[in-house]
Design a protein around this motif. Structure first.
Motif, PDB file in Angstrom:
ATOM      1  N   ASP A   1       0.838  -1.197   0.000  1.00  0.00           N
ATOM      2  CA  ASP A   1       0.000   0.000   0.000  1.00  0.00           C
ATOM      3  C   ASP A   1       0.872   1.246   0.000  1.00  0.00           C
ATOM      4  OD1 ASP A   1      -2.682   0.987  -0.153  1.00  0.00           O
ATOM      5  OD2 ASP A   1      -2.453   1.721   1.897  1.00  0.00           O
ATOM      6  N   ARG A   2       2.038   1.171   0.612  1.00  0.00           N
ATOM      7  CA  ARG A   2       2.990   2.291   0.540  1.00  0.00           C
ATOM      8  C   ARG A   2       3.423   2.518  -0.906  1.00  0.00           C
ATOM      9  NH1 ARG A   2       7.437   0.485   4.492  1.00  0.00           N
ATOM     10  NH2 ARG A   2       8.550   2.243   3.602  1.00  0.00           N
ATOM     11  N   LEU A   3       3.628   1.449  -1.651  1.00  0.00           N
ATOM     12  CA  LEU A   3       3.981   1.593  -3.075  1.00  0.00           C
ATOM     13  C   LEU A   3       2.814   2.175  -3.879  1.00  0.00           C
ATOM     14  CD1 LEU A   3       6.006  -1.682  -3.688  1.00  0.00           C
ATOM     15  CD2 LEU A   3       6.872   0.630  -3.325  1.00  0.00           C
ATOM     16  N   ARG A   4       1.581   1.774  -3.521  1.00  0.00           N
ATOM     17  CA  ARG A   4       0.402   2.346  -4.191  1.00  0.00           C
ATOM     18  C   ARG A   4       0.364   3.857  -3.980  1.00  0.00           C
ATOM     19  NH1 ARG A   4      -3.831   4.724  -2.567  1.00  0.00           N
ATOM     20  NH2 ARG A   4      -3.452   4.113  -0.420  1.00  0.00           N
ATOM     21  N   ILE A   5       0.622   4.292  -2.775  1.00  0.00           N
ATOM     22  CA  ILE A   5       0.615   5.728  -2.469  1.00  0.00           C
ATOM     23  C   ILE A   5       1.698   6.437  -3.274  1.00  0.00           C
ATOM     24  CG2 ILE A   5       1.070   7.390  -0.615  1.00  0.00           C
ATOM     25  CD1 ILE A   5      -0.290   5.331   1.294  1.00  0.00           C
TER      26      ILE A   5
ATOM     27  N   PRO B   1      -0.709   4.592   4.703  1.00  0.00           N
ATOM     28  CA  PRO B   1      -0.767   3.188   4.326  1.00  0.00           C
ATOM     29  C   PRO B   1      -1.646   2.362   5.266  1.00  0.00           C
ATOM     30  CG  PRO B   1       1.507   3.872   4.723  1.00  0.00           C
ATOM     31  CD  PRO B   1       0.645   5.030   5.027  1.00  0.00           C
ATOM     32  N   SER B   2      -2.365   1.421   4.666  1.00  0.00           N
ATOM     33  CA  SER B   2      -3.229   0.541   5.437  1.00  0.00           C
ATOM     34  C   SER B   2      -3.295  -0.823   4.765  1.00  0.00           C
ATOM     35  CB  SER B   2      -4.625   1.154   5.532  1.00  0.00           C
ATOM     36  OG  SER B   2      -5.460   0.320   6.284  1.00  0.00           O
TER      37      SER B   2
ATOM     38  N   ASP C   1       2.710  10.243  -5.575  1.00  0.00           N
ATOM     39  CA  ASP C   1       4.113  10.625  -5.625  1.00  0.00           C
ATOM     40  C   ASP C   1       4.703  10.891  -4.237  1.00  0.00           C
ATOM     41  OD1 ASP C   1       6.450  10.935  -7.095  1.00  0.00           O
ATOM     42  OD2 ASP C   1       6.188  13.105  -7.272  1.00  0.00           O
ATOM     43  N   ILE C   2       4.234  10.110  -3.248  1.00  0.00           N
ATOM     44  CA  ILE C   2       4.777  10.186  -1.891  1.00  0.00           C
ATOM     45  C   ILE C   2       5.675   8.968  -1.707  1.00  0.00           C
ATOM     46  CG2 ILE C   2       4.225  10.103   0.562  1.00  0.00           C
ATOM     47  CD1 ILE C   2       1.596  11.520  -0.114  1.00  0.00           C
ATOM     48  N   PRO C   3       6.978   9.153  -1.534  1.00  0.00           N
ATOM     49  CA  PRO C   3       7.890   8.007  -1.402  1.00  0.00           C
ATOM     50  C   PRO C   3       7.520   7.112  -0.217  1.00  0.00           C
ATOM     51  CG  PRO C   3       9.113  10.070  -1.570  1.00  0.00           C
ATOM     52  CD  PRO C   3       7.663  10.430  -1.422  1.00  0.00           C
TER      53      PRO C   3
END
Length: 115
Positions: free
Chosen positions: A50-54, A104-105, A59-61
């Motif tokens: 989910d961090r990668l989706r964000i 992220p979730s 465009d938030i690393p």
């Protein structure tokens, strides 16, 4: 901890954004610890993707998304602690407001293939 295993992942574009689908199966070295390890492994995988989706959508690393998640968890824990100390159940509900799409979730990631 894992003898052998295999997994898959897939990004699915939707009208709302990108949906992530993941699955992983493995043979544990110690079956008794698997009851704790398997759900933890699934949660961590889903959360990290989910961090990668964000990153893809906003465009938030991933490093910044992790910091946002830590800040969000700290704020929710603080509100909950204040609500318990003040004996205010209505204030405690604030801690359960749905997270922003930028935090992220793991629940946003499917862990079973859609039918």
């Amino acid at each position: 901890m894992i003898v052998s295993g295999s997994g898959y992942w897939r990004y699915i574009p939707t009208r709302q954004g990108i949906r992530f689908l993941t699955g992983y199966d493995y043979i544990p070295r110690w079956p008794t610890g698997d009851r704790i390890f398997r759900p933890l492994m699934g949660w961590a995988t889903a959360w990290s993707f989910d961090r990668l989706r964000i990153w893809l959508e906003h465009d938030i690393p991933p490093e910044r998304a992790r910091r946002l998640a830590i800040a969000d968890a700290a704020a929710r824990a603080t509100v909950l602690a204040v609500a318990v100390k003040a004996r205010n159940p209505l204030l405690a509900l604030v801690a359960f407001i749905p997270k922003s799409d930028l935090v992220p979730s793991a629940h946003r990631c499917l862990r079973k293939r859609p039918r």
